[in-house]
Design a protein around this motif. Structure first.
Motif, PDB file in Angstrom:
ATOM      1  N   GLN A 241       3.851  -9.202  -5.498  1.00  0.00           N
ATOM      2  CA  GLN A 241       2.751  -8.346  -5.955  1.00  0.00           C
ATOM      3  C   GLN A 241       3.096  -6.717  -5.128  1.00  0.00           C
ATOM      4  O   GLN A 241       2.971  -5.702  -5.828  1.00  0.00           O
TER       5      GLN A 241
ATOM      6  N   ARG B  72       2.128   1.640  -3.399  1.00  0.00           N
ATOM      7  CA  ARG B  72       1.115   1.805  -4.468  1.00  0.00           C
ATOM      8  C   ARG B  72       0.581   3.295  -4.254  1.00  0.00           C
ATOM      9  O   ARG B  72       0.309   3.991  -5.486  1.00  0.00           O
ATOM     10  N   VAL B  73       0.198   3.667  -2.913  1.00  0.00           N
ATOM     11  CA  VAL B  73      -0.749   4.591  -2.803  1.00  0.00           C
ATOM     12  C   VAL B  73       0.094   5.886  -2.761  1.00  0.00           C
ATOM     13  O   VAL B  73      -0.326   7.237  -2.948  1.00  0.00           O
TER      14      VAL B  73
ATOM     15  N   GLY C  14       0.881  -1.187  -0.102  1.00  0.00           N
ATOM     16  CA  GLY C  14      -0.073   0.123   0.066  1.00  0.00           C
ATOM     17  C   GLY C  14       0.935   1.396   0.073  1.00  0.00           C
ATOM     18  O   GLY C  14       0.599   2.273  -0.806  1.00  0.00           O
TER      19      GLY C  14
ATOM     20  N   PRO D 183      -8.493  -2.020   4.703  1.00  0.00           N
ATOM     21  CA  PRO D 183      -8.608  -3.168   4.007  1.00  0.00           C
ATOM     22  C   PRO D 183      -7.909  -4.168   4.085  1.00  0.00           C
ATOM     23  O   PRO D 183      -8.338  -5.579   4.260  1.00  0.00           O
ATOM     24  N   SER D 184      -6.495  -4.526   4.523  1.00  0.00           N
ATOM     25  CA  SER D 184      -5.944  -5.622   4.915  1.00  0.00           C
ATOM     26  C   SER D 184      -6.105  -6.256   6.344  1.00  0.00           C
ATOM     27  O   SER D 184      -6.117  -7.362   6.216  1.00  0.00           O
TER      28      SER D 184
END
Lengths: 367, 305
Positions: free
Chosen positions: B139, B18-19, B15, B258-259
Motif C-alpha cells: 500500500q 503520498r503527501v 506518507g 496518525p500512525s
C-alpha cells in the motif's frame, strides 16, 4: 465580492426599514410574528457532512410562509462569528440566531445574548447552563450517539468486529459517539473493538486520509468517523476495500461497494418547532435534545456492505431506542480500568454529557 | 514493539510518498520563480484553483489527465497575472502574491461549488510494492506517476540551472538585474515567464490533491499546503534537489501523528500532529543562520534587498 455583499446588506437594510415603517404607525396587532432566522455555518454548506445536514434542513423551511432565512457559511470560530451574528441582527433584523459550530458558544453567543435580550439564540451543542447563561440563549442537540450505536450494531455484524474511528477532537459528544459505536458492536459481538485516531481538527482532508490509511493498515475492517466532512474518509476507505459507516449526512453514494449505513441528523424537526414557537409568540425551549424517540435522528438506508443479519439487528436496535432502551448500562470500565458507569443511565442523562473517558475496548487516548 | 516500529516506519514511508507530491510541485515552481528574482506568495491560490479545475475538468471530460493539464493551465493564468502586475512600476511582489492567494482561492471556491458533490475519475497509481507480499508495504508503495515526474523535474532543473543558457539567464536575472540588462536580457520578460511556469507547476500540485490524494474537491482541501511549500523553498536553499528531500521529510513527519496513534501511542497527538511544523522551524533556525546559507539567496529577492 465585498462590493456585492455591501449592496446586498444595504438592500436588506432598506427593505427592513421599510417593513418596520409600514408596521409602526397603525399599530395593527399581528396574529403572527415573522421569523427572520439567521444561521451561521463553520464550513461550506455542501460539505457532505455537518454543515450540509443543517443547510438541507434550513432549505426545507424557506418554502414556509412567514420565515426569512439569512445564511452565512465559512465563518471561523473567532470574533468573526460575533460580527456575523451581530450584522444579522442589526441589518437583517434576525430574531432567531442558530449558531451551528461548537466553538461559537463561549464567549460569542453568550456575550451577544446578553447584549441583545430580545433575540433568541440557539446553539447546536449541549452547552447551555441555566444558572450561568442568559435566558434568551439555549442549546439544541440530537444525540447522534444513538445513531452511532446503530452503526456499531450493523458494523459488528457486517465484519469481524474491528472498527476504525477517525475522530476530530476529544469533546464529550465525539467521545460518546465512539463509546456508543463500541457498545453497539459489543451488543452483537462481545469481542468487538474500536480503534480511534484523533486528527485534532474538524476538517483537515489530508490528515483524515492519512488516519484512514493508518487504521486500515492496523487491520480495521470497518471505518467510520466523526469529522465535519466525512467524504475523504469514506472514499479513502472504499478505495482500500474496507467497509464504511457514515456520519452527519448520507455518504451512501460515495461507497457503492462497502457502505453499511450511517448516522444522520434530522435538524428540520428542531428548526421547524423553533420557527413555530416564535411565530406564535412563545419562547422556544432553552434546552432541546432528542434522538430516535422524537424524530431527531435517522439512519442512512443500508448499503451493499450491510449483511442481512446486520440489517435485522440494526432495525431492532432502532426500535429499542425509540422505546427508550439505555445504551450505557450495567457496569462499564474506561480503557484505563476505572469504573465509569455503575448503573443504567437514561440516554439523556446529564452525566453522559460530561463524558471524558473512552470505554474498555476502545484503543485510543483523549490527550 | 519491533513490529509496531516497522508499522510506523512503513506508514511514514507511505506518507512521504503520498503527501509530498503537492509540496514538491509547488516548491519547484516557487524555486524557479524565486531564482528569477521574484517571490510569488500566491501559490496557495494556484494550488487550490488547480485542484478545483482538475476535478471539474476530470468530472466533465471523464479524463483525469486532461484535468491535470487544465490545472496547469489555470496555474499559468494566475502566475502570468502575477508576473504581469509585478512588471508595473512600484509594485511589491509580496503584496501582489497575497492578493493572488485570495483571488485564486476565491475563484476556486466560487466556481467549485457545483463540484463538491459529484465524484470525478481519479488518477491511477502504479503498484510498485506488490512483490513484497506485505500488504502495508504494498500500500505504501502505491505511487502516483506525478511523484516521479516531480523528481525527474527536480533533477532536470538542477542540471538546467547550471548547464543551459536559459538556466543561467534565469539565475543572472535573479542575482543581478543590472548585469542582466547589460547583457541585453529583458528582466521583466524572464521574470514573467518564470512566474508563469512556476504557476503551472503549482497548478499541477493542486491536481494531485484533488485527483489522487486525498482525492476529492472541497474547500478545506489544501489547508495551507501551498504556503508551507513556499516556506520549504527557503528551507531547501533554492536547490531543486533539496526541495524533493524537504517535501519528503514534510510528508513523512505528517504521517507520524496518525500512525503513532494506530499502533497505540495515542498520548500527545496534538504534539505529533504539529511535528512537520516544529521540524521545519528547527531546521530553518539551524540552516538559515550560516554564512554559506546567505550565499544561496538570489540577490534580487525583495525580502533580502
Amino acid at each position: 465580492m465585498t462590493l456585492t455583499a455591501i449592496s446586498r446588506r444595504r438592500l436588506l437594510k432598506v427593505g427592513a426599514a421599510g417593513l418596520a415603517a409600514s408596521a409602526l404607525p397603525f399599530g395593527i396587532a399581528r396574529a403572527q410574528t415573522n421569523v427572520v432566522l439567521g444561521i451561521v455555518y463553520v464550513g461550506p454548506k455542501d460539505d457532505f457532512g455537518w454543515n450540509q445536514a443543517h443547510a438541507v434542513s434550513v432549505e426545507s423551511l424557506k418554502a414556509l410562509p412567514g420565515i426569512t432565512v439569512v445564511e452565512e457559511e465559512n465563518v471561523p470560530e473567532t470574533d468573526a462569528v460575533a460580527k456575523s451574528m451581530e450584522s444579522m441582527i442589526n441589518l437583517d433584523g434576525a430574531n432567531l440566531i442558530l449558531a451551528t459550530s461548537f466553538g461559537y458558544y463561549n464567549p460569542f453567543v453568550v456575550e451577544l445574548a446578553k447584549k441583545y435580550p430580545d433575540v433568541t439564540f440557539r446553539h447546536a451543542a449541549p452547552l447551555w447552563n441555566k444558572d450561568k447563561d442568559p435566558a434568551n440563549a439555549g442549546s439544541y442537540f440530537p444525540y447522534l450517539n444513538q445513531a452511532h450505536y446503530v452503526n456499531g450494531v450493523a458494523a459488528g455484524l457486517s465484519s469481524g468486529g474491528k472498527i476504525g474511528f477517525v475522530a476530530a477532537k476529544p469533546i464529550p459528544s465525539v467521545l460518546s459517539n465512539i463509546n456508543s459505536a463500541l457498545l453497539g458492536a459489543r451488543s452483537v459481538n462481545p469481542n468487538a473493538t474500536v480503534q480511534v485516531i484523533f486528527t485534532g481538527e474538524w476538517s483537515l482532508p489530508v490528515r483524515e486520509a492519512e488516519a484512514t490509511n493508518a487504521l486500515v493498515d492496523a487491520g480495521c475492517e470497518v471505518i467510520t468517523c466523526h469529522v465535519d466532512s466525512p467524504k475523504v474518509v469514506i472514499e479513502t476507505a472504499e478505495g482500500r476495500g474496507v467497509k464504511t459507516a457514515g456520519h452527519n449526512a448520507s455518504q451512501a453514494p460515495l461507497a457503492p461497494k462497502g457502505f453499511i449505513t450511517g448516522a444522520e441528523y434530522k435538524w428540520e424537526t428542531i428548526y421547524k418547532s423553533y420557527a413555530d414557537d416564535i411565530a406564535a409568540g412563545k419562547t422556544p425551549p432553552n434546552f432541546l435534545v432528542g434522538g430516535y424517540n422524537n424524530d431527531m435522528l435517522r439512519t442512512t438506508p443500508y448499503g451493499a456492505g450491510a449483511t442481512p443479519e446486520a440489517i435485522a439487528a440494526a432495525d431492532a436496535a432502532i426500535a429499542a431506542l425509540v422505546a427508550g432502551a439505555p445504551i450505557y448500562k450495567g457496569t462499564l470500565k474506561d480503557n484505563a480500568g476505572n469504573v465509569v458507569v455503575d448503573k443504567d443511565y437514561d440516554n439523556y442523562d446529564p452525566y453522559l454529557d460530561g463524558m471524558t473517558w473512552l470505554l474498555e475496548g476502545v484503543q485510543g487516548s483523549i490527550t | 514493539m519491533d513490529n509496531a516500529l516497522v508499522t510506523v516506519l512503513i506508514a511514514m514511508l507511505g506518507g512521504a510518498i503520498r503527501v509530498s507530491t503537492p509540496f514538491m510541485f509547488v516548491a519547484l515552481g516557487e524555486t524557479l520563480t524565486e531564482k528569477s528574482g521574484r517571490i510569488n506568495l500566491g501559490l496557495e491560490g494556484n494550488l487550490v484553483l488547480g485542484a478545483m479545475v482538475a476535478y471539474a475538468v476530470s468530472y466533465l471530460s471523464g479524463n483525469a489527465w486532461l484535468g491535470v493539464l487544465a490545472a496547469g493551465g489555470s496555474g499559468i493564468f494566475l502566475g502570468a497575472l502575477h508576473g504581469y502586475i509585478c512588471k508595473l512600476p512600484r509594485v511589491n511582489d509580496i503584496a501582489v502574491g497575497i492578493a493572488m492567494m485570495s483571488f485564486g482561492t476565491g475563484l476556486a471556491f466560487f466556481f467549485g461549488k457545483p463540484f463538491i458533490q459529484p465524484t470525478a475519475p481519479r488518477l491511477d497509481a502504479i503498484p510498485l510494492g506488490d512483490w513484497t507480499g506485505n500488504p502495508a508495504l504494498a500500500q505504501a508503495l502505491q505511487v502516483n506517476p506525478l511523484f516521479f515526474v516531480g523528481i525527474a523535474l527536480a533533477v532536470f532543473m538542477f542540471w538546467a540551472f547550471r548547464n543551459t543558457r536559459w538556466g543561467l539567464i534565469v539565475r543572472m536575472t535573479g542575482d543581478s538585474a543590472a548585469s542582466a540588462k547589460a547583457m541585453g536580457v529583458s528582466v521583466d520578460l524572464v521574470r514573467f515567464l518564470a512566474t508563469a511556469a512556476g504557476g503551472f507547476l503549482a497548478g499541477i500540485g493542486g491536481a494531485f490533491l484533488s485527483l489522487y490524494y486525498p482525492g476529492s474537491w472541497n474547500q478545506g482541501l489544501s489547508s495551507g499546503q501551498g504556503l508551507m511549500a513556499v516556506a520549504l523553498v527557503i528551507f531547501a536553499r533554492w536547490d531543486p534537489i533539496k526541495c524533493i528531500f524537504a517535501a519528503l521529510l514534510f510528508g513523512a513527519a505528517g504521517a507520524l501523528g496518525p500512525s503513532l496513534q494506530s499502533i497505540g501511542i495515542s498520548q500527545g497527538y496534538y504534539f505529533f500532529n504539529a511535528a512537520p511544523y516544529i521540524l521545519t522551524l528547527i531546521i530553518m533556525i539551524i540552516s538559515a543562520g550560516s554564512k554559506a546559507a546567505a550565499r544561496d539567496v538570489p540577490g534580487e529577492l525583495s525580502i533580502t534587498k
